[in-house]
Write a protein that holds these residues in place. Structure first.
Motif, mmCIF file in Angstrom:
data_model
loop_
_atom_site.group_PDB
_atom_site.id
_atom_site.type_symbol
_atom_site.label_atom_id
_atom_site.label_comp_id
_atom_site.label_asym_id
_atom_site.label_seq_id
_atom_site.Cartn_x
_atom_site.Cartn_y
_atom_site.Cartn_z
ATOM 1 N N SER A 151 -2.307 -4.767 3.318
ATOM 2 C CA SER A 151 -2.504 -3.987 2.093
ATOM 3 C C SER A 151 -3.675 -4.593 1.325
ATOM 4 C CB SER A 151 -1.256 -4.012 1.215
ATOM 5 O OG SER A 151 -0.194 -3.301 1.802
ATOM 6 N N CYS A 190 2.353 1.587 -3.977
ATOM 7 C CA CYS A 190 1.392 1.071 -4.957
ATOM 8 C C CYS A 190 1.694 1.509 -6.392
ATOM 9 C CB CYS A 190 -0.035 1.456 -4.564
ATOM 10 S SG CYS A 190 -0.293 3.216 -4.330
ATOM 11 N N LYS A 242 0.816 -1.217 0.000
ATOM 12 C CA LYS A 242 0.000 0.000 0.000
ATOM 13 C C LYS A 242 0.847 1.263 0.000
ATOM 14 C CE LYS A 242 -0.503 -0.004 5.065
ATOM 15 N NZ LYS A 242 0.452 -1.127 5.245
ATOM 16 N N ASP A 243 2.072 1.180 0.524
ATOM 17 C CA ASP A 243 2.958 2.341 0.590
ATOM 18 C C ASP A 243 3.752 2.537 -0.691
ATOM 19 O OD1 ASP A 243 2.178 2.785 3.255
ATOM 20 O OD2 ASP A 243 3.760 1.462 4.026
ATOM 21 N N THR A 286 -3.970 -4.289 -4.598
ATOM 22 C CA THR A 286 -2.675 -3.592 -4.562
ATOM 23 C C THR A 286 -1.536 -4.585 -4.422
ATOM 24 O OG1 THR A 286 -3.692 -1.632 -3.562
ATOM 25 C CG2 THR A 286 -1.314 -1.848 -3.349
ATOM 26 N N GLN A 287 -1.730 -5.593 -3.561
ATOM 27 C CA GLN A 287 -0.713 -6.634 -3.424
ATOM 28 C C GLN A 287 -0.428 -7.291 -4.770
ATOM 29 O OE1 GLN A 287 -0.985 -9.477 -0.140
ATOM 30 N NE2 GLN A 287 -2.564 -8.211 0.825
#
Length: 259
Positions: free
Chosen positions: A102, A71, A68-69, A106-107
């Protein structure tokens, strides 16, 4: 001689005592280390460790927890780090549907970029997967059909089916301290069926301390306990499992060179 094929030396608990951690490991017969990257913004710390200790290799990538950080990260961003001589792999990366730190989409997006970085660089992929066997294998298999690449499922804890499918595309399987746990009888049975020439050992420092070190912060010297249990599982001598897993490490991570 042993190799800790997956540890997080950049973790704060370890980094602040890294000199003594490395010393204890070497005294235990652990001679090489792969400091697995988790966050793309910790690369400077990874470089610092490798510059201080020639026995430490590293990887570059994004852990699914941190997807998520990052993406918007692209394979090209990761490839820039692979120009460094001590970067021998892509990852740690993958899918974790157990914690879902996350979003899953996104993962998957970030994992695809890590796979592409592995394909483009020729460096092995270090895969984390938890409660995501089907999606993990689908992404790996589909990408492999387009352009083959190598890798390892690290800290293996899944069912035998994922292991078989990963082995079919040439991946290795890494045993962590989990194989020493009292309630891991089924996992130990899975490792009985995996050929020796595809096995690695790791600590996943500072997590998953093996028996009899439960309750302690895990560190690379503890990999000897995992290696001993793996030797028992495979019914071979400790020295043999040490030699085999060390040879396997350097076969997979070909950019890593023995001193």
């Amino acid at each position: 001689m042993l190799v800790d094929s997956h540890c997080h030396l950049s973790n704060t608990d370890i980094y602040h005592q890294i000199d003594s951690v490395i010393k204890r490991a070497k005294n235990a017969g652990v001679c090489y280390f792969l400091n697995a990257g988790s966050r793309f913004d910790e690369f400077d710390m990874q470089k610092d460790i490798c510059e201080r200790f020639s026995c430490v290799f590293t990887s570059t990538g994004v852990h699914p927890h941190d997807a998520k950080d990052f993406c918007e990260i692209k394979a090209e961003d990761v490839l820039k780090n692979t120009l460094n001589p001590f970067v021998v792999a892509i990852g740690e990366c993958g899918l974790d549907y157990f914690y879902d730190f996350s979003p899953r989409d996104t993962q998957i997006k970030v994992f695809k970029e890590m796979i592409r970085a592995s394909q483009e660089s020729g460096l092995p992929l270090i895969v984390h997967t938890r409660e995501a066997d089907v999606d993990t294998m689908t992404l790996l298999s589909d990408a492999y059909k387009e352009k083959p690449f190598s890798g390892v499922i690290h800290s293996y804890s899944s069912g035998l089916e994922l292991a078989k499918e990963a082995l079919e595309i040439g991946f290795y399987i890494s045993a962590s301290g989990m194989i020493t746990f009292k309630n891991a009888e089924e996992l130990r049975k899975h490792f009985e069926q995996i050929e020796l020439d595809r096995l690695l050992v790791e600590t996943d420092t500072p997590y998953l301390a093996p028996v009899p070190m439960r309750g302690h912060i895990n560190e690379p010297s503890f990999v000897v306990h995992t290696a001993q249990v793996l030797a028992n599982i495979k019914q071979v001598d400790f020295s043999y499992i040490s030699d085999v897993t060390t040879d396997n490490f350097f076969k997979l991570f070909q950019k890593a060179k023995k001193l």
